[in-house]
Enzyme design. Structure first.
Site, PDB file in Angstrom:
ATOM      1  N   HIS A 141       0.986  -1.381   0.228  1.00  0.00           N
ATOM      2  CA  HIS A 141      -0.085  -0.438  -0.162  1.00  0.00           C
ATOM      3  C   HIS A 141       1.105   1.348   0.610  1.00  0.00           C
ATOM      4  CE1 HIS A 141       0.445   0.941   4.437  1.00  0.00           C
ATOM      5  NE2 HIS A 141       0.449  -1.053   4.481  1.00  0.00           N
ATOM      6  N   ASP A 143       0.142   3.845   1.230  1.00  0.00           N
ATOM      7  CA  ASP A 143      -0.235   4.950   2.632  1.00  0.00           C
ATOM      8  C   ASP A 143       0.340   4.978   3.498  1.00  0.00           C
ATOM      9  OD1 ASP A 143      -2.159   2.592   2.790  1.00  0.00           O
ATOM     10  OD2 ASP A 143      -3.242   4.195   4.177  1.00  0.00           O
ATOM     11  N   ASP A 175       6.852  -0.037   6.676  1.00  0.00           N
ATOM     12  CA  ASP A 175       5.272  -0.093   5.956  1.00  0.00           C
ATOM     13  C   ASP A 175       4.402   1.438   5.246  1.00  0.00           C
ATOM     14  OD1 ASP A 175       2.489  -0.402   7.022  1.00  0.00           O
ATOM     15  OD2 ASP A 175       2.373   0.250   8.762  1.00  0.00           O
ATOM     16  N   GLU A 210      -5.225   1.766   2.984  1.00  0.00           N
ATOM     17  CA  GLU A 210      -4.936   0.463   3.493  1.00  0.00           C
ATOM     18  C   GLU A 210      -4.668   1.103   5.210  1.00  0.00           C
ATOM     19  OE1 GLU A 210      -2.872  -2.606   6.165  1.00  0.00           O
ATOM     20  OE2 GLU A 210      -1.934  -0.342   5.797  1.00  0.00           O
ATOM     21  N   GLU A 211      -4.240   2.263   5.642  1.00  0.00           N
ATOM     22  CA  GLU A 211      -4.473   2.387   7.364  1.00  0.00           C
ATOM     23  C   GLU A 211      -5.278   2.750   7.750  1.00  0.00           C
ATOM     24  OE1 GLU A 211      -1.873   1.274   9.029  1.00  0.00           O
ATOM     25  OE2 GLU A 211       0.361   1.830   7.566  1.00  0.00           O
ATOM     26  N   ASP A 240       0.895 -10.742   0.645  1.00  0.00           N
ATOM     27  CA  ASP A 240       0.727  -9.027   0.593  1.00  0.00           C
ATOM     28  C   ASP A 240       1.806  -9.057   1.700  1.00  0.00           C
ATOM     29  OD1 ASP A 240      -0.333  -6.454   1.212  1.00  0.00           O
ATOM     30  OD2 ASP A 240      -2.124  -7.039   2.065  1.00  0.00           O
ATOM     31  N   HIS A 490       4.607   1.558  12.730  1.00  0.00           N
ATOM     32  CA  HIS A 490       3.838   2.689  13.869  1.00  0.00           C
ATOM     33  C   HIS A 490       4.307   3.502  14.925  1.00  0.00           C
ATOM     34  CE1 HIS A 490      -0.520   0.912  11.764  1.00  0.00           C
ATOM     35  NE2 HIS A 490       0.507   1.153  10.959  1.00  0.00           N
TER      36      HIS A 490
END
Length: 523
Positions: A141, A143, A175, A210-211, A240, A490
């Site tokens: 992804h 984002d 990520d 996605e987030e 994924d 994160h």
């Protein structure tokens, strides 16, 4: 008591012989089971890969590519973001332009088409030589999550800083821009080396939200893919983002990385607790119990009695490592009937392993009262559960909450916004199937790391892809040096090294080249 020779043996002596016999049998069974476990999964034949050596110039290019992607802050904000921030979709269009400029071979290949899905998501289709074989889909992804504590980073989170240790710093480096950039770089290098088509068709799917759940991104990609595949047809498998290969995950494997490949994903349900049985009043004349006190007791009960653990699937997953395991751990896993209490105690002591073995209970928000001298007439709390597949569905989880709270004054209900927030546990990809075995063998021969299946404790874009394939895996093929490195996920100081990016490119190049060893799995 006389034995066969006529000698008389005392009762204690007979008991001692019996105990010794039982111990001998027990030892034999434990040893035999351990030897059998050690014999598992020793073969990694069936996937031929060629080495892809990377020069210092190649690694410098990887660093620059990742740095440029990080500098485009494609942050996804929740619609209810308390800080008032909103997602800027123009930055996603900047990312599209960056990818097009960075990978000219990909975007000029006659065998590759790029489709923009719902304005901002990307879907690449690389036509394969064998059009009868089921396609593969690689996912990532575009984002990233916000970086609210930027002042605590060693380097600004969207600077794309490259240090003297060949490390690039910034949000998205693990990520999940690393997978976007290095998948495309692998395709670019294969095209430059003369590989114009893969053995079978490959899709590259890059959602843009996605987030925050993937509703505008992956959900629309899934509809586009269903249309392309046609009724009744599926992908051979999907890979994924997911867990990494990490050192120190298990006792006795402090210096040996283990790749955990997610073959199933937890579900999720948010539960609303409310109490309004005590009318509001003045704090100078308090009742014996308040709504807030009743609610607090309910929350305390939930935290004191978590849902039961499911150890069998966890033990079976680790047992797949076979001969890679240290002998004491292999003995425990091979003889769960004997050592399960010990393993249970060890697992439930750590939040990470506890989360993988049960449905988790997290009280995340509470609200009551509006004035300091007024007894509130309503007290509320919200509980987020991540549902273990062994607990099946939301009904079982909510019923457990009510049973633990044991107070009819506390209303326990699914929290509903505009729609249900419930996500059931995902279907489980069989570990003896061709998809998992292909990725497991590839990780061993390409990166030198053994692999085991794992339960993903978070949710990915794959929640939208369940109907596209019966074989969905989740793994990011790079090696983390230490479990503490996972804190930057994160968190603060997110970064990736040139060697880790080299591993990613090497893996994805081998992934494409080795697909002719995968069973055809025709539609």
């Amino acid at each position: 008591v006389a034995d066969a020779s006529g000698a008389v043996r005392s009762g204690p002596a007979i008991a001692g012989l019996a105990i010794a016999g039982i111990f001998a049998v027990l030892t034999s069974v434990v040893f035999g089971n351990t030897v059998m476990l050690y014999s598992r999964n020793k073969s990694h034949k069936g996937v031929d890969v060629r080495p892809h050596g990377f020069t210092p110039d190649d690694k410098a290019r990887f660093l620059q590519l990742m740095s440029g992607a990080i500098k485009i802050p494609t942050i996804s904000y929740d619609a209810s973001d308390l800080s008032g921030h909103e997602t800027n979709p123009a930055l996603l269009l900047d990312m599209h332009k960056y990818l097009e400029a960075s990978f000219p071979a990909v975007h000029n290949s006659p065998h590759i088409t790029r489709t923009v899905v719902n304005k901002y998501s990307l879907l690449y289709e690389w036509k394969g030589a064998d059009q009868t074989a089921k396609p593969i889909m690689l996912c990532a992804h575009q984002d990233v999550v916000p970086a609210p504590n930027a002042h605590r980073w060693e380097h600004p989170p969207f600077s794309g800083h490259i240090d003297d240790n060949e490390t690039v710093w910034g949000r998205g480096s693990i990520d999940n821009k690393h997978n976007v950039i290095m998948q495309l770089r692998a395709v670019e290098q294969l095209l430059e080396s003369g590989v114009q088509q893969p053995p079978r068709t490959i899709f590259l799917a890059y959602g843009h939200d996605e987030e925050v759940g993937g509703l505008q991104g992956a959900q629309h990609i899934a509809k586009e893919m269903a249309s392309r595949l046609g009724s009744g047809n599926q992908l051979a498998f999907i890979l994924d983002e997911g867990s990494f290969a990490t050192k120190g995950l298990l006792p006795g494997l402090e210096d040996k990385p283990i790749a955990l490949v997610g073959n199933v994903e937890k579900g999720s349900i948010s539960v609303h607790l409310s109490v309004d049985c005590v009318p509001p009043g003045h704090s100078s004349m308090p009742p014996s119990e308040t709504n807030f006190g009743i609610l607090a007791n309910a929350v305390a009960r939930l935290e004191a009695r978590p849902m039961p653990a499911h150890l069998d699937s966890f033990m079976d997953s680790l047992a797949m490592l076979g001969s890679e395991l240290p002998w004491p751990l292999a003995m425990v896993l091979a003889n769960g009937w004997l050592f399960k209490p010990i393993l249970r105690s060890a697992m439930l002591r750590k939040p990470t392993t506890a989360a993988a073995s049960r449905t988790t209970t997290a009280v995340t928000m509470a609200r009551t009262g509006e004035k300091i001298n007024v007894i509130p007439g309503l007290a509320e709390a919200w509980v987020n559960h991540r549902i273990h597949p062994g607990d099946v569905n939301k009904e079982r989880v909510i019923a457990f909450d009510r049973k633990v709270i044991r107070d009819k004054r506390v209303k326990v209900e699914e929290w509903l916004t505009k729609t249900s927030n419930y996500i059931p546990p995902s279907p489980t990809t069989p570990v003896n199937g061709p998809a998992f075995q292909y990725v497991r063998k590839l990780l061993k021969v390409a990166l030198g790391v053994p692999a085991a299946p794992t339960l993903m404790i978070g949710n990915t874009d794959t929640r939208w892809y369940w109907d596209l394939s019966d074989h969905i895996l989740r793994h990011s093929p790079l090696v983390m040096g230490d479990p503490d490195d996972l804190k930057m996920f994160h968190g603060l100081n997110e970064r990736i090294t040139a060697d880790q990016m080299s591993d990613l490119v090497h893996f994805y190049m081998c992934f494409v080249e080795g697909l002719d060893s995968l069973p055809t799995m025709v539609n």
